[in-house]
Write a protein that holds these residues in place. Structure first.
Motif, PDB file in Angstrom:
ATOM      1  N   UNK A  15       5.085   6.078  -0.425  1.00  0.00           N
ATOM      2  CA  UNK A  15       6.523   5.837  -0.290  1.00  0.00           C
ATOM      3  C   UNK A  15       7.348   6.985  -0.823  1.00  0.00           C
ATOM      4  N   UNK A  16       6.962   7.539  -1.954  1.00  0.00           N
ATOM      5  CA  UNK A  16       7.688   8.683  -2.513  1.00  0.00           C
ATOM      6  C   UNK A  16       7.591   9.891  -1.580  1.00  0.00           C
ATOM      7  N   UNK A  17       6.406  10.132  -1.050  1.00  0.00           N
ATOM      8  CA  UNK A  17       6.238  11.270  -0.138  1.00  0.00           C
ATOM      9  C   UNK A  17       7.097  11.121   1.104  1.00  0.00           C
ATOM     10  N   UNK A  18       7.128   9.912   1.651  1.00  0.00           N
ATOM     11  CA  UNK A  18       7.894   9.687   2.888  1.00  0.00           C
ATOM     12  C   UNK A  18       9.382   9.873   2.644  1.00  0.00           C
ATOM     13  N   UNK A  77      10.994   4.486   9.023  1.00  0.00           N
ATOM     14  CA  UNK A  77       9.918   4.166   8.086  1.00  0.00           C
ATOM     15  C   UNK A  77      10.509   3.769   6.735  1.00  0.00           C
ATOM     16  N   UNK A  78      11.462   4.570   6.261  1.00  0.00           N
ATOM     17  CA  UNK A  78      12.120   4.245   4.989  1.00  0.00           C
ATOM     18  C   UNK A  78      12.852   2.908   5.081  1.00  0.00           C
ATOM     19  N   UNK A  79      13.364   2.625   6.244  1.00  0.00           N
ATOM     20  CA  UNK A  79      14.098   1.371   6.438  1.00  0.00           C
ATOM     21  C   UNK A  79      13.210   0.155   6.229  1.00  0.00           C
ATOM     22  N   UNK A  80      11.940   0.267   6.593  1.00  0.00           N
ATOM     23  CA  UNK A  80      11.021  -0.837   6.324  1.00  0.00           C
ATOM     24  C   UNK A  80      10.839  -1.034   4.824  1.00  0.00           C
ATOM     25  N   UNK A  81      11.063   0.023   4.049  1.00  0.00           N
ATOM     26  CA  UNK A  81      10.926  -0.078   2.591  1.00  0.00           C
ATOM     27  C   UNK A  81      12.223  -0.532   1.943  1.00  0.00           C
ATOM     28  N   UNK A  82      13.337   0.158   2.216  1.00  0.00           N
ATOM     29  CA  UNK A  82      14.575  -0.218   1.510  1.00  0.00           C
ATOM     30  C   UNK A  82      15.183  -1.510   2.052  1.00  0.00           C
ATOM     31  N   UNK A 121       0.824  -1.205   0.000  1.00  0.00           N
ATOM     32  CA  UNK A 121       0.000   0.000   0.000  1.00  0.00           C
ATOM     33  C   UNK A 121       0.859   1.257   0.000  1.00  0.00           C
ATOM     34  N   UNK A 122       1.910   1.249   0.813  1.00  0.00           N
ATOM     35  CA  UNK A 122       2.779   2.423   0.889  1.00  0.00           C
ATOM     36  C   UNK A 122       3.544   2.619  -0.412  1.00  0.00           C
ATOM     37  N   UNK A 123       3.993   1.535  -1.009  1.00  0.00           N
ATOM     38  CA  UNK A 123       4.827   1.649  -2.209  1.00  0.00           C
ATOM     39  C   UNK A 123       4.008   1.918  -3.461  1.00  0.00           C
ATOM     40  N   UNK A 124       2.891   1.199  -3.593  1.00  0.00           N
ATOM     41  CA  UNK A 124       2.146   1.249  -4.845  1.00  0.00           C
ATOM     42  C   UNK A 124       0.720   1.765  -4.690  1.00  0.00           C
ATOM     43  N   UNK A 171      15.458   3.854  -4.611  1.00  0.00           N
ATOM     44  CA  UNK A 171      16.808   4.036  -5.167  1.00  0.00           C
ATOM     45  C   UNK A 171      16.990   5.355  -5.905  1.00  0.00           C
ATOM     46  N   UNK A 172      16.046   5.825  -6.734  1.00  0.00           N
ATOM     47  CA  UNK A 172      16.285   7.081  -7.457  1.00  0.00           C
ATOM     48  C   UNK A 172      16.504   8.299  -6.559  1.00  0.00           C
ATOM     49  N   UNK A 173      16.080   8.235  -5.319  1.00  0.00           N
ATOM     50  CA  UNK A 173      16.221   9.393  -4.442  1.00  0.00           C
ATOM     51  C   UNK A 173      17.591   9.471  -3.773  1.00  0.00           C
ATOM     52  N   UNK A 174      18.400   8.429  -3.884  1.00  0.00           N
ATOM     53  CA  UNK A 174      19.725   8.457  -3.284  1.00  0.00           C
ATOM     54  C   UNK A 174      19.700   8.627  -1.774  1.00  0.00           C
TER      55      UNK A 174
END
Length: 1433
Positions: free
Chosen positions: A728-731, A762-767, A710-713, A777-780
Motif C-alpha cells: 500500500x505504501x509503495x502504490x 487502486x488507491x481508491x480501493x484502499x482509502x 495483504x496490500x495494507x499490512x 492519510x500521512x501521504x496527503x
C-alpha cells in the motif's frame, strides 16, 4: 388432474361451449379417486395398420368445441354443429384427387419414414393374415365405396403427415423408437391437429360415432333430471363405456383398419421403385459434388440432412463391412463407402459388425486417396451430428486413435518445428481436417454428455488426453523436433475453448482432473514447459536499447495466412498453454496438480512460481503499438491474455486466496513500480500499457477484504504497528509521483492520464475503507488529487463552446474531451473519500465537497454505477454526508434533496396511473399493520409502488440526521399557507414537514390526494426523527409539534349529545398516540412504556388509553427505580481510597483501573450517581436549552435524583459551561448555520453529570472544569470542542466533530474487522454505523439505555480510557447482531436502530470483550485520538 382422452371427447359433445364445460369440470374430481383404472383405460386407442393408435383426443380436440357459428336455422345436434358431415368437401389445403394421384405416382421421399412404414406394413399383414375374414358386411360395403380418388387423397394426407415428422423419425435409432415417437406425437407436435390426415379421421369418426354419443348423452341427461344420476362423473363414464361397447364403434374400427391397410399397401408397393430412382439421382449428385475441389469444412454435413437414407438389414451391412476391408480393390471400397454415407448412421453403428467396420474405417483414414478419406470424415461428421453419445463416442475414439497412430508412425511426413506448417500442403490439409473435426466434436459434446453414463464421457476424455500427450521418441534421430498433435489443435483452437467447456461442469471436470492427475500430468508439464520456454525467449531477445525485440508472434485471427513459421507455432502453442493453465487454476483440483517438474530441471514449479511467471509476461512481452486500450477480438498479446487470466482468478475468492494473496505475487506485480521509484533502469516495452494492466490486477485484489489486508499490512495485521513499507505504501508513493509527473520514463506520454487514473483507482480501493485510509492519510493523497483536479478544471474552463456544424473529430475537440473526462475522473476519485467519516473530513478540507456532490448527483440521476468494483449505489456516501453539516448543505445545493422529495411526492401522492385505475385506493379504517404502515413503510413489498414509497422513506431517514436537520430547517418557519394548489409539489424538508407532518389546517388536508397514507407517512417520519433528542428539541422549539398532535387528537374525539365521547381509533390516531408518549417520556427500555401500533383481536382492539392533554396516563410510566444502597462494600472502599492517594501515578492509574473493572464485573449496581441537593437562581436560555432542561429535570425527578428547584441549578450549570467554553473557542469564517452561533445541540453530557451529582451545582461545575483537561472530554463532552482552539483551523471550520471523524471512524473500522456480517448489513442497507453511533454518543445513550447503564458507560470511559467509547459501541452492535441481520432482510434497519432501545444490554456483561478489543487496538486508537488536532494533515 388431467382428463383422459375419452373424457375430453365426451365433453366436446356434451358441452359445446366453454361455459358448459366449466360447469361440467366442477363435478369431476371424485371419479379419479373412485375408479382411476377404469377412467385411465378409456382413452387408449387401437393399433391401426402401420400407424399405431391415433388417440381420440386428436379426433375431438378441445379447441374445436368452441367454434360454433351463429345460425338462424333450427337447432342441430351438438355433433352436427361441431363437425360437418362426411359428404362435405375436403378443406382447400388438401389436394384434389387427380393431383393427389400424380403426387403418389411421383413416389414418396420420406426416407426413414418410408422404411418404417414398410416395416410396420409388413408386420400388420402378418398379423392380419392378408385377408378380410371376419369383417362385417357393413364394413365391406363401406370399403366398396372407397374409390381410387379416396385412396389417392388418403395417400396424400398420409404422405404429408410422414413428411412433417420426418426429422423426428430420422433421429430414431430403431423402428421401435420411431413408433414410440408417433405414439406420442400429439404431446410433442403443436401442429398435430392441423394435419389433414388427423382432420379426416376426426370427421370420419364424428360422423360414425356422433349419433351414438348424442343418444347416450340424452339418456343420461334425462336420468339425471329424474334424480337417478350422480353428476358429471357418472355421465362421462357411462357414455364412454357405452360408446366403446357399441356396434358402430366395432364396425368403425374394422373399417378403418381395412381402409388404412389398402393405403399403406399402395405406398409400400411404390416405395422400392422410388428408392431405386432416388438412389440413381443421389449417385449422380455425389459424382458432381466430388468432382469439385474440397478445400475445407469437412465437418459441414448440412447436405446430408437433405438426402434420403438407404435402410439396410444386417446381411446387407455385413456385406458392406466386407467390401470396406482395406484388402478389397479401390473401386469396391469406394462404392461401399458411398453406400455407407447414404445409410443412417444409427443403423450402421448398431449393426453387429460395427467393431470390424470401425477398424476398417480407421485404417482407411490413412488412405492416400484424399477423396476416400474425405468420405469417411463426412460419414463421421454426419454421425456426430445425428447420433447419440453412446454411438458417437466410438467414432470419436477411433478418429483419435488414428491420429495417435499417425503421429507415432515413422512413415508419415509430420513437419518439424523449424520447417513450420504450410496449410496449402495436401497432406497438411488432410491432417487439419481430421483435427478440426475432432475439435468441433470436443466443443459440442459437453452440451449433452451429462445425459449419458460417465464411462462414455471418460472414454472420450481419455482418448483426447492420450492423443495430446503423444511424444514421438527422437532419441536416435538427428533431425529437429517434430510437431506434436497439440500444435495442430492449438492452431485450430488457439484459446483452448474445448478445455474451457470440458472444465465448466463438475460432471466432466472431475473426470478430466482425475485423469490428468493419474495418467496425463505430462500434458500439464508440457504446457508449463512451453510458458517457461516462451519467457526465456523473451528475456534472451533484450537488446542494447533495453527493448524486447518484436517476435513474429503477434498472431491475429483476421489475417489470411498460408504458412506458419516455427516461432509462430511456438507462440500459438504458448497461447493455448496459457489459456489451458489459466482455466486449470480456477479449480481447486487443478491447483492441486502443482508443483510440477519440468524436463532438464531439478527444481519444481510451484503454483506461486507459475503465477509469478504469468505476471512477468505482462511487462516482459514484445513491443506493442501505443493504441487505445480497447481489447479487440483476436488480440493475442501476452499481457492481455495474462491479465484476463488474473482477472478471472481475482473474481473468485478461493482462487484469489490460494493463487494471488501472497507477498511473492504482490512483489512480482510491484517489481516495475519499485524500479521506477528507485530510478533503476527497466526493460519494459509499452510501460504505460503494462502498468495499467498491473494496476487493474492490484485494484481487483484490493477490492476484496483479504486482498486489501495483504496490500495494507502484508498479510500480517501486526505489521500495521510498525513502520514497514508494505504494498500500500509503495502504490500510494508511486501514485503521488505520477500525479506530480515526477517519473521521467513516463513523462509526456499520451497515456499518462489513463495511467494516473488506473493507480488512483487502486488507491481508491484502499482509502474507501477505514483501515486503508489510516495507512494512506500521512501521504496527503487527497491534496494531490485535489490539486490535479483544480488544474484540470482550469484547463476545461478554457475550452471554447462547441459550435454547431463544426468538425467534432478534430484534434482540438478530442483533447478537450480528454480533459473533461480526466476532470470527471478526478472528481469521482475525490468523491470516494466520502465513504468513511475521516475521509469526508479530508474531502471537506480540499474545498471540493460541493463539486463532488454535484458530480455524484449527476451520475445518480443517470443511474450509473459507482465503479467497476462497487456492488452498491451511492447510498453509503449520501448517508455519510448527511451525518455532517457541510455534507447536508452540499446535498441541498446539488439538488439531491429536491429530487428525493419530488420523487417521494410522485409515488406518495400521485402513484401509478394504472394502479389508480385498476385498484382505486380505499379509505383505511384499521390501524396499519406492523407499525401502521399500510402503504409500504415496513410491510413486505407487495408491488412496485409500495417498494418505491419504502425506499423514499428510508432515504429520508438516512438523510435527516440532526446536523442535517439543523442546517436545513434551523430558524425557519413553516409556510402555513391559507391555500395550497394541488399542483404544488414540496421541494425541501420544510415543505415535507408542512405538508405531511404538521397538518393543522383544512387547506393542508384538502391539498392531499391520499390524506391518510400521506399523513401516516409523515407521522412515521416524525417518530423516527424524534428519536434523536436534539432533533426533538429543535422541532418542539420551532413548531410546537407536541401541541399540534394534541390538538389533532382532540379533533379525533367522537362528539355526542352528552359531551366528548371516545377517540376514533384509526391509523392516524394510533400513530399520533405513540409519538406523543415517545416525545414526552424519557428513559431506557425498563424506564418507559411505549404503546404498540397494532390492533389486537377481540372486544378491546386497542387497550392503550389515548389522550389530548398532558400529563400522560399513569399506565405509560414504569415503576420508579429504587435508590441505591449507600452501604459501600470493601471493593468500593478500595477504589475510593485509591482515588484519594495519587502518590505514584502509573501505579495509581493501574490500581484504579483494576479496582473499577473488578467492581463492574462483580457488582455493577454499586456504581450510580447520587449526591446532595443544591438550589440556584434560574437564568434565561435559548428555547432549545430550556426544553432540554425541562426534559432533564423531569427525567431526574422520575429517577428520584432531583428535587424541586433543580431546574434553576441546571440552568446555571449550563450558563457557566457556556462562559467557560467560549473562552476556548476560535473565530471561524463559515456559512454553516451550526458555526454561526453557539453549540447547536443540547449539552447532554453536562446534564448527565448534573444527574450523577444529584443536582449539586458546585460539584457539577467543579467536576466539569477538571474533566475538561482530560482527553476523554473531547469525546464524551461534545460541546467541549465546538469551534475549539485545540483543533486545527480547517477542522474547526469544517463543522465536523471529532466524535464523528475519529470515534465513529474507528467504530466502522473495528466493526468491519470484528463483526463483518453486521458491517455488510449496514453496507447493503445504505445506512452507516457512524450515523447511528453519532446519535447514540451525542445524547449519551439517553432513551436507549437505562440510567444505571448510562452511568456505567460514562464511568467506564473515564476510568479505562477514551478508546472504551469505541469498544462500547462495538459491544452494542455485537449485542444487536441477530436483530440487525433480521431487520436488514425486512429493509427497516434504520428505523429499528433509531426507534428501538437497547433491550437487555448491560455494560458489565461486555467488559471482558472490551478488554480484549483494548489489547488489540488500543495503540492505534489512542494514538489517533491524541492527534485529533492534526487530523487534517
Amino acid at each position: 388432474m388431467k382428463e383422459t382422452k375419452w373424457e375430453r371427447e365426451i365433453i366436446c359433445c356434451i358441452a359445446p361451449t366453454s361455459a358448459g364445460r366449466d360447469k361440467l369440470h366442477r363435478a369431476r374430481s371424485h371419479v379419479w379417486r373412485r375408479q382411476p383404472d377404469a377412467i385411465s383405460g378409456m382413452g387408449r386407442g387401437r393399433k391401426w395398420g402401420g400407424l399405431g393408435y391415433v388417440s381420440l383426443s386428436g379426433v375431438f380436440p378441445p379447441s374445436s368445441c368452441t367454434m360454433v357459428p351463429p345460425s338462424s336455422e333450427p337447432p342441430q345436434s351438438p355433433v352436427s354443429l361441431l363437425f360437418p358431415p362426411a359428404s362435405h368437401p375436403a378443406p382447400a389445403s388438401v389436394a384434389p384427387p387427380r393431383q393427389a394421384s400424380r403426387d403418389v405416382a411421383r413416389g414418396p421421399r420420406e426416407g426413414a419414414a418410408g422404411a418404417w412404414l414398410v416395416a410396420k406394413g409388413r408386420s400388420f399383414r402378418e398379423r392380419s393374415g392378408g385377408s378380410d375374414a371376419g369383417v362385417p358386411a357393413v364394413a365391406t360395403r363401406q370399403m366398396s365405396h372407397f374409390s381410387c380418388e379416396d385412396e389417392a387423397l388418403l395417400q396424400s394426407m398420409l404422405r404429408q403427415l410422414l413428411q412433417s415428422v420426418k426429422e423426428k423419425i430420422t433421429g430414431a435409432p430403431s423402428v421401435e423408437c420411431a413408433e414410440e415417437i408417433l405414439l406420442h406425437l400429439e404431446e410433442t407436435d403443436e401442429n398435430f391437429h392441423n394435419y389433414e390426415f388427423v382432420k379426416y379421421l376426426r370427421q370420419y369418426i364424428c360422423s360414425t360415432l356422433g349419433s351414438v354419443i348424442e343418444e347416450e348423452t340424452e339418456k343420461c341427461t334425462s336420468a339425471q333430471n329424474q334424480g337417478e344420476g350422480s353428476g358429471y362423473d357418472t355421465l362421462v363414464q357411462h357414455v364412454t363405456k357405452k360408446t366403446q361397447e357399441s356396434k358402430e364403434y366395432r364396425e368403425m374400427m374394422h373399417s378403418l383398419k381395412n381402409v388404412m391397410m389398402v393405403v399403406v399397401e399402395s405406398l409400400i408397393n411404390k416405395f422400392e421403385e422410388d428408392q431405386m430412382r432416388n438412389k440413381e439421382m443421389h449417385r449422380k449428385t455425389k459424382k458432381e459434388q466430388h468432382s469439385a475441389y474440397y478445400t475445407d469444412n469437412c465437418s459441414d454435413s448440412d447436405s446430408s440432412f437433405n438426402q434420403s437414407y438407404t435402410f439396410m438389414n444386417q446381411e446387407q451391412l455385413q456385406l458392406l463391412v466386407e467390401r470396406l476391408d482395406p484388402a478389397q480393390p479401390k473401386e469396391v471400397r469406394q462404392e461401399a463407402m458411398q453406400t455407407l454415407c447414404s445409410a443412417p448412421p444409427s443403423d450402421v453403428l448398431n449393426c453387429e459388425s460395427w467393431s470390424n467396420l470401425r477398424k476398417h474405417l480407421t485404417m482407411s483414414l490413412s488412405d492416400p486417396d484424399s477423396t476416400f478419406s474425405d468420405r469417411i470424415l463426412r460419414f463421421y461428421a454426419k454421425t456426430f451430428s445425428s447420433s447419440p453419445l453412446n454411438m458417437t463416442r466410438e467414432v470419436y475414439t477411433s478418429l483419435a486413435k488414428h491420429l495417435e497412430l499417425y503421429f507415432l508412425s515413422g512413415e508419415n511426413c509430420v513437419p518439424t518445428i523449424s520447417d513450420g506448417i504450410d496449410i496449402t500442403n495436401p497432406e497438411i490439409i488432410r491432417l487439419l481436417k481430421k483435427v478440426r473435426l475432432l475439435n468441433e466434436y470436443q466443443r459440442e459434446v459437453p452440451s449433452f454428455w451429462i445425459r449419458h453414463p460417465e464411462k462414455y464421457m471418460e472414454e472420450i476424455v481419455e482418448s483426447t488426453l492420450l492423443l495430446l500427450s503423444v511424444k514421438r521418441d527422437q532419441r536416435h534421430l538427428v533431425s529437429p523436433k517434430l510437431l506434436d498433435p497439440v500444435y495442430f489443435l492449438a492452431l485450430l483452437d488457439i484459446k483452448a475453448v474445448w478445455f474451457k467447456k470440458w472444465m465448466h461442469a463438475n460432471y466432466s471436470r472431475t473426470v478430466v482432473l482425475r485423469l490428468l492427475e493419474k495418467k496425463y500430468k505430462s500434458l500439464i508439464n508440457a504446457s508449463v514447459q512451453q510458458c517457461v520456454y516462451y519467457f526465456e525467449s523473451c528475456e534472451s531477445a533484450v537488446d542494447a536499447t533495453s527493448r524486447v525485440n518484436v517476435l513474429p508472434q503477434q498472431y491475429r485471427s483476421n489475417n489470411q495466412k498460408t504458412f506458419y513459421s516455427g516461432q509462430e507455432l511456438q507462440y500459438i502453442y504458448f497461447v493455448h498453454s496459457l489459456c489451458l493453465l489459466g482455466r486449470l487454476l480456477i479449480y481447486k483440483q487443478g491447483r492441486n496438480l502443482f508443483p510440477v517438474q519440468l524436463e532438464n530441471r531439478k527444481d519444481f514449479i510451484s503454483l506461486t512460481d507459475l503465477l509469478v511467471l504469468f505476471i512477468r509476461f505482462i511487462y516482459c512481452s514484445p513491443t506493442c503499438p501505443k493504441i487505445t486500450l480497447t481489447v479487440h477480438t483476436g488480440n493475442y498479446s501476452p499481457a492481455i491474455l495474462v491479465t484476463e487470466v488474473l482477472q478471472i482468478l481475482c473474481d473468485r475468492t478461493e482462487c484469489a486466496t490460494e493463487c494471488l494473496y501472497s507477498n511473492t505475487v504482490i512483489d512480482a506485480l510491484l517489481h516495475p513500480i519499485h524500479n521506477l521509484l528507485n530510478g533503476t533502469e527497466i526493460y519494459i516495452n509499452c510501460p504505460e500499457t503494462s502498468l495499467i494492466h498491473i494496476a487493474d490486477i492490484l485494484a481487483r485484489i484490493a477490492a476484496v477484504e483479504d486482498g486489501l489486508s495483504l496490500v495494507l499490512y502484508g498479510g500480517n495485521m501486526s505489521s500495521a504497528k510498525k513502520d514497514s513499507l508494505t504494498a500500500g505504501h509503495t502504490i500510494v508513493q508511486f501514485t503521488k509521483k505520477l500525479l506530480d509527473e515526477n517519473v521521467s520514463v513516463l513523462s509526456g506520454t499520451e497515456m499518462l492520464p489513463a495511467l494516473k487514473g488506473a493507480f488512483i483507482f487502486v488507491c481508491r480501493q484502499m482509502y474507501g475503507t477505514c483501515e486503508g485510509l489510516q495507512v494512506l492519510t500521512p501521504y496527503g493523497l487527497h491534496k494531490s488529487i485535489a490539486d490535479a483536479w483544480k488544474k484540470a478544471s482550469s484547463l476545461s474552463e478554457r475550452i471554447p463552446t462547441p459550435v454547431p456544424g463544426a468538425d467534432s473529430i478534430s484534434s482540438g475537440n478530442q483533447e478537450s474531451q480528454n480533459i473533461m473526462v480526466w476532470e470527471e475522473t478526478l472528481l469521482d476519485d475525490l468523491l470516494n473519500f466520502a465513504a468513511t467519516p475521516k475521509g469526508l473530513l479530508l474531502l471537506q478540507n480540499t474545498g471540493a465537497l460541493n463539486e463532488c456532490v454535484t458530480f455524484m448527483f449527476s451520475r445518480f440521476s443517470k443511474k450509473r454505477q459507482v465503479s467497476g468494483c462497487e456492488r452498491f449505489s451511492y447510498g453509503v456516501m449520501v448517508t455519510q454526508m448527511a451525518a455532517t453539516s457541510p455534507g447536508a448543505v452540499a446535498l441541498q445545493r446539488s439538488g439531491f434533496i429536491k429530487a428525493l422529495i419530488t420523487e417521494l411526492w410522485a409515488v406518495l401522492e400521485c402513484g401509478r396511473d394504472d394502479l389508480r385505475v385498476t385498484h382505486p385506493s380505499s379509505t383505511p379504517v384499521d390501524p396499519i399493520d406492523r407499525s401502521c404502515q399500510k402503504n409500504a413503510l415496513q410491510l413486505p413489498v407487495q408491488d412496485d409502488l409500495n417498494h418505491q414509497i419504502l425506499q423514499s422513506f428510508l432515504a429520508l431517514v438516512n438523510l435527516l440526521s440532526y446536523p442535517a436537520i439543523y442546517e436545513l430547517i434551523g430558524d425557519q418557519e413553516i409556510p402555513n399557507k391559507p391555500e395550497y394548489s394541488l399542483r404544488e409539489v414540496p421541494t425541501n424538508v420544510i415543505d415535507v414537514i408542512d405538508r405531511l407532518i404538521i397538518l393543522n389546517s383544512e387547506a393542508k388536508i384538502h391539498s392531499l390526494f391520499n390524506y391518510e397514507q400521506s399523513h401516516i407517512f409523515g407521522l412515521r417520519l416524525l417518530s423516527v426523527l424524534c428519536c434523536d433528542l436534539d432533533t426533538l428539541l429543535l422541532l418542539e422549539s420551532q413548531y410546537k409539534v407536541s401541541q399540534v398532535l394534541l390538538n389533532a387528537q382532540k379533533e379525533n374525539v367522537i362528539e355526542t349529545s352528552e359531551g366528548p365521547g371516545n377517540f376514533i381509533i384509526d391509523g392516524i390516531s394510533v400513530e399520533t398516540n405513540h409519538i406523543l408518549v415517545r416525545i414526552n417520556l424519557t428513559g431506557g427500555p425498563a424506564e418507559r412504556i411505549l404503546p404498540q401500533r397494532v390492533l389486537n383481536k377481540g372486544t378491546d382492539p386497542y387497550p392503550w388509553p389515548m389522550f389530548s392533554s398532558y400529563p400522560l396516563p399513569r399506565c405509560y410510566l414504569s415503576e420508579a427505580p429504587k435508590k441505591a444502597d449507600f452501604r459501600q462494600d470493601s471493593d468500593l472502599n478500595k477504589l475510593l481510597a485509591s482515588l484519594k492517594n495519587p502518590e505514584k501515578q502509573p501505579v495509581w492509574i493501574e490500581n484504579c483501573r483494576r479496582q473499577f473493572c473488578k467492581i463492574m464485573k462483580a457488582k455493577p449496581d454499586v456504581i450510580s450517581g447520587t449526591t446532595d441537593d443544591a438550589n440556584v437562581k434560574n437564568e434565561s436560555l435559548s428555547s432549545v436549552q430550556q426544553l432540554g432542561i425541562k426534559m432533564t429535570v423531569r427525567y431526574g425527578k422520575y429517577l428520584n435524583l432531583l428535587k424541586d428547584g433543580a431546574e434553576n441549578d441546571l440552568c446555571l450549570v449550563l450558563m457557566h459551561c457556556d462562559k467557560f467554553l467560549k473562552q476556548q473557542q476560535t473565530s471561524v469564517q463559515s456559512s454553516l448555520r451550526c458555526l454561526q452561533e453557539g453549540y447547536a445541540g443540547y449539552d447532554w453530557f453536562a446534564s448527565s453529570v448534573f444527574l450523577i451529582m444529584s443536582g449539586e451545582r458546585e460539584k457539577t461545575l467543579t467536576f466539569l472544569q477538571q474533566f475538561s483537561s482530560l482527553l476523554i472530554s473531547a469525546f464524551l463532552w461534545l460541546r467541549r470542542l465546538h469551534v475549539s482552539v485545540h483543533l486545527p483551523i480547517d477542522t474547526a471550520e469544517s463543522g465536523i466533530h471529532p466524535i464523528y471523524f475519529c470515534s465513529a471512524h474507528y467504530i466502522e473500522m473495528l466493526l468491519k474487522a470484528e463483526l463483518p456480517l453486521v458491517f455488510s448489513a449496514f453496507h447493503m442497507s445504505g445506512f452507516t454505523p457512524s450515523q447511528i453511533c453519532q446519535q447514540w454518543l451525542s445524547q449519551c445513550f439517553w432513551n436507549y439505555l437505562d440510567w444505571s447503564e448510562i452511568c456505567h458507560y460514562i464511568a467506564t470511559c473515564i476510568f479505562l480510557g477514551p478508546d472504551y467509547q469505541i469498544y462500547m459501541s462495538i459491544s452494542v452492535f455485537k449485542h444487536l447482531q441477530q436483530d440487525i441481520l433480521q431487520h436488514t432482510q425486512t429493509q427497516d434497519l434504520q428505523v429499528f436502530l433509531k426507534e428501538e432501545a437497547l433491550h437487555r444490554f448491560r455494560v458489565s456483561d461486555y467488559l471482558e470483550y472490551m478488554e480484549s478489543l483494548e489489547a488489540t487496538y488500543r495503540p492505534v486508537l489512542l494514538r489517533d485520538m491524541r492527534n485529533i488536532r492534526m487530523q487534517s494533515t
